[in-house]
Design an enzyme around this catalytic site. Sequence first.
Site, PDB file in Angstrom:
ATOM      1  N   SER A  18      25.034 -10.830   8.680  1.00 20.27           N
ATOM      2  CA  SER A  18      24.688  -9.755   9.616  1.00 20.27           C
ATOM      3  C   SER A  18      24.375 -10.277  11.017  1.00 20.27           C
ATOM      4  O   SER A  18      24.594  -9.580  12.010  1.00 20.27           O
ATOM      5  CB  SER A  18      23.482  -8.956   9.100  1.00 20.27           C
ATOM      6  OG  SER A  18      22.349  -9.802   8.959  1.00 20.27           O
ATOM      7  N   ASP A 192      12.825  -8.732  13.953  1.00 17.84           N
ATOM      8  CA  ASP A 192      12.101  -8.196  12.794  1.00 17.84           C
ATOM      9  C   ASP A 192      11.608  -9.308  11.870  1.00 17.84           C
ATOM     10  O   ASP A 192      11.247  -9.056  10.735  1.00 17.84           O
ATOM     11  CB  ASP A 192      12.994  -7.226  12.016  1.00 17.84           C
ATOM     12  CG  ASP A 192      14.300  -7.871  11.546  1.00 17.84           C
ATOM     13  OD1 ASP A 192      14.463  -9.097  11.746  1.00 17.84           O
ATOM     14  OD2 ASP A 192      15.158  -7.154  10.985  1.00 17.84           O
ATOM     15  N   HIS A 195      16.221 -11.208  11.856  1.00 22.79           N
ATOM     16  CA  HIS A 195      17.374 -11.030  12.738  1.00 22.79           C
ATOM     17  C   HIS A 195      16.998 -11.338  14.190  1.00 22.79           C
ATOM     18  O   HIS A 195      15.815 -11.394  14.534  1.00 22.79           O
ATOM     19  CB  HIS A 195      17.927  -9.610  12.599  1.00 22.79           C
ATOM     20  CG  HIS A 195      18.345  -9.271  11.204  1.00 22.79           C
ATOM     21  ND1 HIS A 195      17.496  -8.619  10.321  1.00 22.79           N
ATOM     22  CD2 HIS A 195      19.486  -9.518  10.528  1.00 22.79           C
ATOM     23  CE1 HIS A 195      18.115  -8.470   9.154  1.00 22.79           C
ATOM     24  NE2 HIS A 195      19.323  -9.016   9.257  1.00 22.79           N
TER      25      HIS A 195
END
Length: 242
Positions: A18, A192, A195
Amino acid sequence: MSKFTTVIWPKVILFGDSITQFSFQPNGWGAEIANKLARKCDVINRGLSGYNSRWAKIVLPRLISCQNSADSKIAAVTIFFGANDSALEDKNPQQHVPLQEYSENLKEMSRFLASAGVSADRVVFITPPPVHEAAWEKECIIKGCPLNRHNSVAGQYAQVCVQAAGQCGADVLDLWTLMQKDGQDYTVYLSDGLHLSEKGNQFVAQHLWGLLESRVADLPFILPYWGDVDAKSPESSLLCDQ
């Protein structure tokens, strides 16, 4: 119409989880790299959110083909896995990959790329970044699960990634170490706890460009500069081989 040769643009392929998938968002590190290489090569995002190196190894041959002539012009490939592999086995068994297997998966991907014509000197491994456990635990609680990553464990995977890169002859961007160098506050690089924040994206773009620049320095500007186009006979300028 005159005969002409199809222009095959060189490629830089960003392969990861991601953190790579979201890198084309505004101010993302992938977008920054693509901007630097505009008109010189295509920067292709092959980020797969949630994936680990076990799954990445399986799908890589579906993304890069030994038979595809377009893939013969790959200028560089980044391999950016480990943030999911390093999930704690007892808390997140679906994504967790044992340390030794992670190492082997990285090396197997490098071997596959070599078989597809992408030599190790065109490969850059990127380690997982550090984890801010307090911030990530809040995200986990929201999702109804306990804290499933530890910064110290991410560091073990980062170290193995660095070792695998050395064994493969590839370059490596050790985010886990660089973001914590000299005791700096690495939490500013995370949105967070896991990320990347905007500062984190800038950090990755800056340091990755330092490794990529030499690999793409000789790429020419594709198609003529507009001021060099013959206005009376544009075909003579635009359809000729560079």
